[in-house]
Design a protein around this motif. Sequence first.
Motif, PDB file in Angstrom:
ATOM      1  N   VAL A   1      10.368  27.427   3.582  1.00 33.83           N
ATOM      2  CA  VAL A   1       9.694  26.882   2.409  1.00 33.83           C
ATOM      3  C   VAL A   1       8.320  26.392   2.851  1.00 33.83           C
ATOM      4  N   ARG A   2       7.385  26.338   1.915  1.00 29.92           N
ATOM      5  CA  ARG A   2       6.020  25.951   2.259  1.00 29.92           C
ATOM      6  C   ARG A   2       5.614  24.699   1.479  1.00 29.92           C
ATOM      7  N   VAL A   3       4.702  23.944   2.056  1.00 24.84           N
ATOM      8  CA  VAL A   3       4.225  22.718   1.409  1.00 24.84           C
ATOM      9  C   VAL A   3       3.608  23.066   0.054  1.00 24.84           C
ATOM     10  N   GLY A   4       3.993  22.319  -0.977  1.00 21.76           N
ATOM     11  CA  GLY A   4       3.481  22.545  -2.320  1.00 21.76           C
ATOM     12  C   GLY A   4       4.315  23.492  -3.156  1.00 21.76           C
ATOM     13  N   GLN A   5       5.284  24.167  -2.529  1.00 17.78           N
ATOM     14  CA  GLN A   5       6.150  25.098  -3.264  1.00 17.78           C
ATOM     15  C   GLN A   5       7.104  24.321  -4.159  1.00 17.78           C
ATOM     16  N   THR A   6       7.278  24.769  -5.400  1.00 18.91           N
ATOM     17  CA  THR A   6       8.205  24.119  -6.323  1.00 18.91           C
ATOM     18  C   THR A   6       9.544  24.825  -6.280  1.00 18.91           C
TER      19      THR A   6
ATOM     20  N   HIS B   1      11.836  20.319  -7.328  1.00 12.31           N
ATOM     21  CA  HIS B   1      11.323  19.539  -6.202  1.00 12.31           C
ATOM     22  C   HIS B   1      10.125  20.252  -5.591  1.00 12.31           C
ATOM     23  N   THR B   2       9.059  19.512  -5.371  1.00 11.52           N
ATOM     24  CA  THR B   2       7.869  20.057  -4.716  1.00 11.52           C
ATOM     25  C   THR B   2       7.962  19.771  -3.222  1.00 11.52           C
ATOM     26  N   VAL B   3       7.915  20.820  -2.425  1.00 13.67           N
ATOM     27  CA  VAL B   3       8.096  20.701  -0.974  1.00 13.67           C
ATOM     28  C   VAL B   3       6.938  19.919  -0.360  1.00 13.67           C
ATOM     29  N   GLU B   4       7.299  18.949   0.496  1.00 14.02           N
ATOM     30  CA  GLU B   4       6.312  18.116   1.168  1.00 14.02           C
ATOM     31  C   GLU B   4       6.259  18.445   2.649  1.00 14.02           C
ATOM     32  N   GLU B   5       5.257  17.945   3.314  1.00 10.15           N
ATOM     33  CA  GLU B   5       5.061  18.200   4.740  1.00 10.15           C
ATOM     34  C   GLU B   5       6.300  17.817   5.543  1.00 10.15           C
ATOM     35  N   GLY B   6       6.751  18.730   6.405  1.00  4.46           N
ATOM     36  CA  GLY B   6       7.876  18.456   7.288  1.00  4.46           C
ATOM     37  C   GLY B   6       9.241  18.732   6.689  1.00  4.46           C
TER      38      GLY B   6
ATOM     39  N   ALA C   1       0.823  -1.208   0.000  1.00  3.08           N
ATOM     40  CA  ALA C   1       0.000   0.000   0.000  1.00  3.08           C
ATOM     41  C   ALA C   1       0.853   1.253   0.000  1.00  3.08           C
ATOM     42  N   ALA C   2       2.058   1.154   0.586  1.00  9.66           N
ATOM     43  CA  ALA C   2       2.923   2.339   0.694  1.00  9.66           C
ATOM     44  C   ALA C   2       3.710   2.611  -0.575  1.00  9.66           C
ATOM     45  N   ILE C   3       3.829   1.602  -1.453  1.00 10.88           N
ATOM     46  CA  ILE C   3       4.652   1.753  -2.651  1.00 10.88           C
ATOM     47  C   ILE C   3       4.221   2.929  -3.519  1.00 10.88           C
ATOM     48  N   PRO C   4       2.902   3.116  -3.799  1.00  8.07           N
ATOM     49  CA  PRO C   4       2.520   4.278  -4.622  1.00  8.07           C
ATOM     50  C   PRO C   4       2.931   5.594  -4.001  1.00  8.07           C
ATOM     51  N   LEU C   5       2.850   5.694  -2.662  1.00  7.47           N
ATOM     52  CA  LEU C   5       3.245   6.924  -1.987  1.00  7.47           C
ATOM     53  C   LEU C   5       4.736   7.161  -2.124  1.00  7.47           C
ATOM     54  N   LEU C   6       5.524   6.083  -2.018  1.00  7.76           N
ATOM     55  CA  LEU C   6       6.966   6.218  -2.142  1.00  7.76           C
ATOM     56  C   LEU C   6       7.359   6.635  -3.554  1.00  7.76           C
ATOM     57  N   LEU C   7       6.646   6.069  -4.531  1.00  9.88           N
ATOM     58  CA  LEU C   7       6.942   6.414  -5.911  1.00  9.88           C
ATOM     59  C   LEU C   7       6.533   7.848  -6.227  1.00  9.88           C
ATOM     60  N   ALA C   8       5.439   8.306  -5.572  1.00 11.33           N
ATOM     61  CA  ALA C   8       4.948   9.653  -5.837  1.00 11.33           C
ATOM     62  C   ALA C   8       5.813  10.713  -5.187  1.00 11.33           C
ATOM     63  N   ALA C   9       6.456  10.358  -4.066  1.00 15.56           N
ATOM     64  CA  ALA C   9       7.261  11.346  -3.347  1.00 15.56           C
ATOM     65  C   ALA C   9       8.469  11.757  -4.179  1.00 15.56           C
ATOM     66  N   GLY C  10       8.762  13.041  -4.170  1.00 15.97           N
ATOM     67  CA  GLY C  10       9.899  13.536  -4.935  1.00 15.97           C
ATOM     68  C   GLY C  10      11.212  13.143  -4.290  1.00 15.97           C
ATOM     69  N   ASN C  11      12.217  12.972  -5.107  1.00 21.67           N
ATOM     70  CA  ASN C  11      13.546  12.635  -4.606  1.00 21.67           C
ATOM     71  C   ASN C  11      14.531  13.719  -5.022  1.00 21.67           C
ATOM     72  N   PRO C  12      14.907  14.614  -4.104  1.00 20.12           N
ATOM     73  CA  PRO C  12      15.809  15.713  -4.459  1.00 20.12           C
ATOM     74  C   PRO C  12      17.162  15.251  -4.993  1.00 20.12           C
ATOM     75  N   ALA C  13      17.526  13.981  -4.751  1.00 19.83           N
ATOM     76  CA  ALA C  13      18.828  13.499  -5.187  1.00 19.83           C
ATOM     77  C   ALA C  13      18.943  13.459  -6.710  1.00 19.83           C
ATOM     78  N   THR C  14      17.802  13.385  -7.411  1.00 17.67           N
ATOM     79  CA  THR C  14      17.844  13.278  -8.863  1.00 17.67           C
ATOM     80  C   THR C  14      17.023  14.353  -9.569  1.00 17.67           C
ATOM     81  N   GLU C  15      16.211  15.089  -8.850  1.00 18.88           N
ATOM     82  CA  GLU C  15      15.316  16.061  -9.474  1.00 18.88           C
ATOM     83  C   GLU C  15      16.038  17.347  -9.885  1.00 18.88           C
ATOM     84  N   THR C  16      15.481  18.023 -10.866  1.00 19.70           N
ATOM     85  CA  THR C  16      15.887  19.403 -11.166  1.00 19.70           C
ATOM     86  C   THR C  16      14.834  20.371 -10.645  1.00 19.70           C
TER      87      THR C  16
END
Length: 261
Positions: free
Chosen positions: A64-69, A30-35, A13-28
């Motif tokens: 930074v705020r949640v949802g900020q790119t 990044h959308t800020v998430e909670e926390g 059940a957690a796999i879709p959430l993990l896949l959806a979460a952004g990974n700053p290690a590879t992104e150009t």
Amino acid sequence: MMRFGLKKVALLAAIPLLLAAGNPATETEHTVEEGETLGGIASRANVPAAVIAAANGLVEPYNVRVGQTLQIPRQRVHIVKEGDTGFGIAQRYGVPFQNIAIANGLSEPYTMITGKRLIIPAVMKAVTNPQPARTEPYFRWPHDGKIMLGYSLREDGGGHDGLDFQANLGDMVRASASGTVVFADKEPKRFGRLVVVDHGNGWRTRYGHLDRITVKLGDVVKTGERIGTAGEAGIATRPEVHFEIMKNNKRVDPASKLPQR
């Protein structure tokens, strides 16, 4: 068996959430998430926080705020292969070749040497709504002790012109904001030993009754850096830290500028 099955279901059940979460290690981007904080994102992206802040028009305290790119200005490297051309490399990475040439010190006729490492500079989007530059520092607490005496300066100049913190002899006293040391010496009339830091735009902070001064005139200090240790120099009768904030040589209530504890 039941316990294993439940764990497996939870993991699936957690796999879709993990896949959806952004990974700053590879992104150009990044959308800020909670926390998340800028420091944490920068650490995972392996890009200095100051570089990300500058690319996104952020100013201190770099909230930074949640949802900020956030744009992640990631630098890439291309190893020239046989048959590569400057135009082809630029097209592949979506970067103007002139930018690549400047980043690598290339000049005409721009010959591509097989095996050469080329830096591919990041191309950043223009920041549409950059944060306005702060006209005053973001002040932090210079000491963690209890406030013994607060600000109560009167218009006639009487009263108390800062905060007095209860301290132990030798406690670290921190710079409330980044700046340049403009005084670091004995002050025999009241404080015994005093440090004054200039933060620009007319803002200064003063730290008195120090047991020891650990900076010197002209030093550039960062927020939270030690400028001395607490003592009972001058007219103090016990170890304490006297702290003032000034704007254009006028005292300001420090409590109005410091964050809530």
